[in-house]
Design an enzyme around this catalytic site. Structure first.
Site, PDB file in Angstrom:
ATOM      1  N   LYS A  46       0.819  -1.224   0.000  1.00 26.10           N
ATOM      2  CA  LYS A  46       0.000   0.000   0.000  1.00 26.10           C
ATOM      3  C   LYS A  46       0.850   1.271   0.000  1.00 26.10           C
ATOM      4  O   LYS A  46       0.620   2.169  -0.817  1.00 26.10           O
ATOM      5  CB  LYS A  46      -0.946  -0.034   1.203  1.00 26.10           C
ATOM      6  N   THR A  93       4.030   1.504  -0.737  1.00 24.99           N
ATOM      7  CA  THR A  93       4.814   1.481  -1.969  1.00 24.99           C
ATOM      8  C   THR A  93       4.002   2.033  -3.137  1.00 24.99           C
ATOM      9  O   THR A  93       4.501   2.830  -3.948  1.00 24.99           O
ATOM     10  CB  THR A  93       5.278   0.041  -2.273  1.00 24.99           C
ATOM     11  N   ARG A 143       2.254   8.655   6.884  1.00 18.28           N
ATOM     12  CA  ARG A 143       2.513   8.606   8.324  1.00 18.28           C
ATOM     13  C   ARG A 143       3.990   8.292   8.582  1.00 18.28           C
ATOM     14  O   ARG A 143       4.673   7.758   7.725  1.00 18.28           O
ATOM     15  CB  ARG A 143       1.659   7.514   8.987  1.00 18.28           C
ATOM     16  N   LYS A 194       7.091  -6.426  11.233  1.00 20.84           N
ATOM     17  CA  LYS A 194       6.508  -5.824  10.047  1.00 20.84           C
ATOM     18  C   LYS A 194       7.514  -5.028   9.221  1.00 20.84           C
ATOM     19  O   LYS A 194       7.424  -4.932   8.008  1.00 20.84           O
ATOM     20  CB  LYS A 194       5.340  -4.914  10.455  1.00 20.84           C
ATOM     21  N   ALA A 241      -3.597   1.801  12.592  1.00 21.90           N
ATOM     22  CA  ALA A 241      -5.001   1.720  12.189  1.00 21.90           C
ATOM     23  C   ALA A 241      -5.745   0.586  12.875  1.00 21.90           C
ATOM     24  O   ALA A 241      -6.974   0.575  12.882  1.00 21.90           O
ATOM     25  CB  ALA A 241      -5.118   1.563  10.676  1.00 21.90           C
ATOM     26  N   PHE A 263      -3.253  -0.323   7.201  1.00 25.70           N
ATOM     27  CA  PHE A 263      -3.815  -1.664   7.066  1.00 25.70           C
ATOM     28  C   PHE A 263      -4.919  -1.714   6.012  1.00 25.70           C
ATOM     29  O   PHE A 263      -4.894  -0.963   5.051  1.00 25.70           O
ATOM     30  CB  PHE A 263      -4.284  -2.188   8.421  1.00 25.70           C
ATOM     31  N   PHE A 305       3.633  -9.224  -9.627  1.00 25.39           N
ATOM     32  CA  PHE A 305       4.816 -10.045  -9.355  1.00 25.39           C
ATOM     33  C   PHE A 305       5.170 -10.809 -10.625  1.00 25.39           C
ATOM     34  O   PHE A 305       4.295 -11.091 -11.457  1.00 25.39           O
ATOM     35  CB  PHE A 305       4.549 -11.017  -8.205  1.00 25.39           C
ATOM     36  N   TRP A 331       7.392  -1.065  -7.498  1.00 21.87           N
ATOM     37  CA  TRP A 331       8.485  -1.563  -6.659  1.00 21.87           C
ATOM     38  C   TRP A 331       9.764  -1.709  -7.483  1.00 21.87           C
ATOM     39  O   TRP A 331      10.829  -1.276  -7.063  1.00 21.87           O
ATOM     40  CB  TRP A 331       8.111  -2.911  -6.029  1.00 21.87           C
TER      41      TRP A 331
END
Length: 556
Positions: free
Chosen positions: A71, A73, A94, A105, A273, A301, A381, A409
């Site tokens: 998200k 990214t 944030r 994480k 969140a 999230f 991917f 990415w």
């Protein structure tokens, strides 16, 4: 393949004053924190009043899985892509918490070639905002306990102290503690608790305050305890507001940094969140809207948590209206929701994809309830097959959503051009008629039930007796018109992290309720959610190091 930190350390950053020029910000408007970080001055923020607003785009995602969604990214990549298309864009994010950085994480700077930099600074101490919040929180706690010991003129019941200390670290041993042990001069013995800094009401207040004056008003309303007669005691009663505001005077100013491609990014505030409201500061978002034609922001999230709180709490309080929402997913994550183990996600599996796409379906339905146009994007991917990608695209278009693939990415802004173009088309051709999910005057209990039923898909809500009693008390105290902030697991639409996909036939359990009077919302704790996380068996901290030249390794 290079790691995120290797890519970030190889980035050719520009001096922050050159990045600021892209937004017509002058050197005198910046308060520098070295060469690549700065805060926007209060005078400059005031000077923005009266300017027209740009378009506001929220980026959210399906429920997170071990397969990854991307998200943040994607948020960064869209901003970079808009820059490549010649658009004046800014990203609003944030700040990361140290807890996840050293836990499991990781950081929150994006990834690959869609990152904000300096990545190490952002993920560690940055400009000290979280330290200021922690200090203000714990100053209030110290003044509260000192007042009780020094005669307790306010008649505080030590068994009804609700203010908790905080630390920006995952430390389960501090969840439940006893303080005041030792000599009589060491304080009054009572049970106490720690929460992680990102769950502190001070964090929420900082993120929702318009300016210093509003910050102080909100700080003054914080309820720290109740008297023996049941009436609330506030931070103002303890005469703590001025000192707390002094600690926060710099932290309330938004931070300006850049992406790997030198796109401006305002990074400020960092509530989780799953246990808080999960959005960057109102001050940063409003400033961004005055500075650029397109503002790309994210909420934590999945859409059942971050997006719901962005829309029902932040937008409600700040008068914001999103013009579009980007919903992020991956084929891998959808197959994981369909029952495929993490080790087998690389193989084509259309049946698992069809079984797991119901999670995406529910999030699309949820966002459409707010009458905001939705664009779905898949982080692509290399092992994703044409059949899998085609199935997801048709699924989304059949539900009235625009759709685009994203490869930010690996390719940065170039990998987000298709997504950015689809987003621009949506902004130009579809109108947002944003509205909140429930009205202010709806009773608190019904607000909780509305979120559980309409967003999570629950059959209903069960309330522990103590939670019902608290709801009645909060209504009597005048907090009934506040929005609700649901504390819930991020891994499932339900309050059970093991229920993947689109759970049905379930009830959400609310075991605790409390008011964040300064922030302006009522928190409902569901399931087994914790406000102080713990470290995993093998935390990331074991693999982070710094060499003799000061270069950090292992941070991700």
């Amino acid at each position: 393949m290079k790691t995120d930190i290797q890519i970030a350390q190889e980035a050719k950053m520009k001096p922050i004053w050159e990045v600021a020029e892209k937004l017509d910000i002058k050197m005198d408007d910046l308060e520098l924190y070295g060469r690549y970080k700065a805060k926007l001055s209060d005078d400059f923020l005031k000077s923005l009043e009266g300017r027209p607003d740009g378009k506001l785009v929220l980026v959210t995602a399906i429920n997170p899985t071990p397969a990854g969604e991307g998200k943040t990214t994607t948020t960064v990549g869209i901003g970079e892509a808009l820059g490549k298309l010649g658009k004046k864009a800014v990203i609003a994010l944030r700040e990361p918490s140290l807890g996840p950085c050293f836990g499991i994480k990781g950081g929150a700077a994006g990834g690959g070639y869609a990152q904000v930099v300096p990545m190490e600074d952002l993920n560690l101490h940055f400009t000290g905002d979280f330290h200021a919040i922690t200090s203000a929180n714990n100053l209030l706690a110290a003044m509260l306990d000192n007042h009780i010991m020094q005669g307790n003129a306010l008649g505080i019941d030590p068994k009804q102290v609700v203010w908790k200390r905080c630390l920006d670290m995952n430390d389960r041993a501090l969840r439940n503690i006893v303080i005041g042990l030792g000599k009589k001069s060491d304080g009054v013995v009572r049970e106490d608790h720690f929460i992680i800094t990102v769950a502190s009401e001070i964090m929420a207040i900082l993120c929702l305050a318009d300016d210093i004056a509003d910050l102080k008003k909100r700080l003054s309303r914080i309820i720290v305890a109740y008297r023996y007669d049941g009436t609330p005691v506030t931070a103002a009663d303890l005469k703590a507001v001025g000192s707390m505001a002094a600690l926060l005077k710099d932290a309330i100013r938004p931070n300006l940094i850049q992406t790997i491609e030198n796109t401006p990014a305002l990074v400020h505030g960092g509530p989780f969140a799953n246990i808080a409201h999960g959005c960057n500061s109102v001050r940063a978002t409003k400033a961004a809207l005055k500075l650029a034609d397109y503002v790309i922001t994210e909420a934590g999230f999945g859409a059942d948590l971050g997006a719901e709180k962005f829309l029902d709490i932040k937008c409600r309080m700040a008068g914001l209206k999103p013009d579009a929402i980007v919903l992020v997913a991956t084929v891998r994550a959808l197959k994981y929701n369909g029952g495929v183990p993490k080790t087998e996600l690389g193989a084509e599996n259309l049946e698992a994809l069809k079984a797991g796409i119901v999670n995406l379906e529910k999030h699309i339905e949820n966002l459409k309830q707010y009458d905001v146009p939705v664009v779905v994007t898949l982080n692509r991917f290399t092992e994703d097959t044409d059949a899998e990608l085609g199935y997801v695209e048709k699924f989304c278009r059949d539900r009235g959503c625009d759709f685009a693939l994203s490869e930010v990415w690996g390719k940065g802004g170039d990998g987000g051009i298709e997504l950015a173009e689809h987003l621009l088309n949506t902004l130009e051709t579809k109108k947002s008629n944003f509205h909140t999910l429930y009205p202010d005057e709806m009773p608190l209990k019904e607000k909780i039930e509305t979120v559980a039923k309409k967003i999570y898909g629950a059959d209903g809500v069960s309330f522990d007796p103590a939670a019902l009693t608290t709801l009645d008390k909060l209504t009597e105290l005048g907090f009934g018109n506040m929005p609700v902030c649901m504390a819930k697991t991020q891994y499932s639409l339900s309050d059970d992290p093991k229920k993947l996909g689109r759970p049905t036939d379930f009830t959400v359990n609310v075991r605790e309720v409390y008011v964040s009077a300064g922030a302006g919302f009522v928190v409902a704790i569901t399931g087994t959610i914790m406000t102080m996380p713990g470290l995993p068996k093998s935390p990331a901290a074991e693999r982070i190091d710094v060499n003799e030249e000061g270069m950090i390794d292992g941070l991700f």
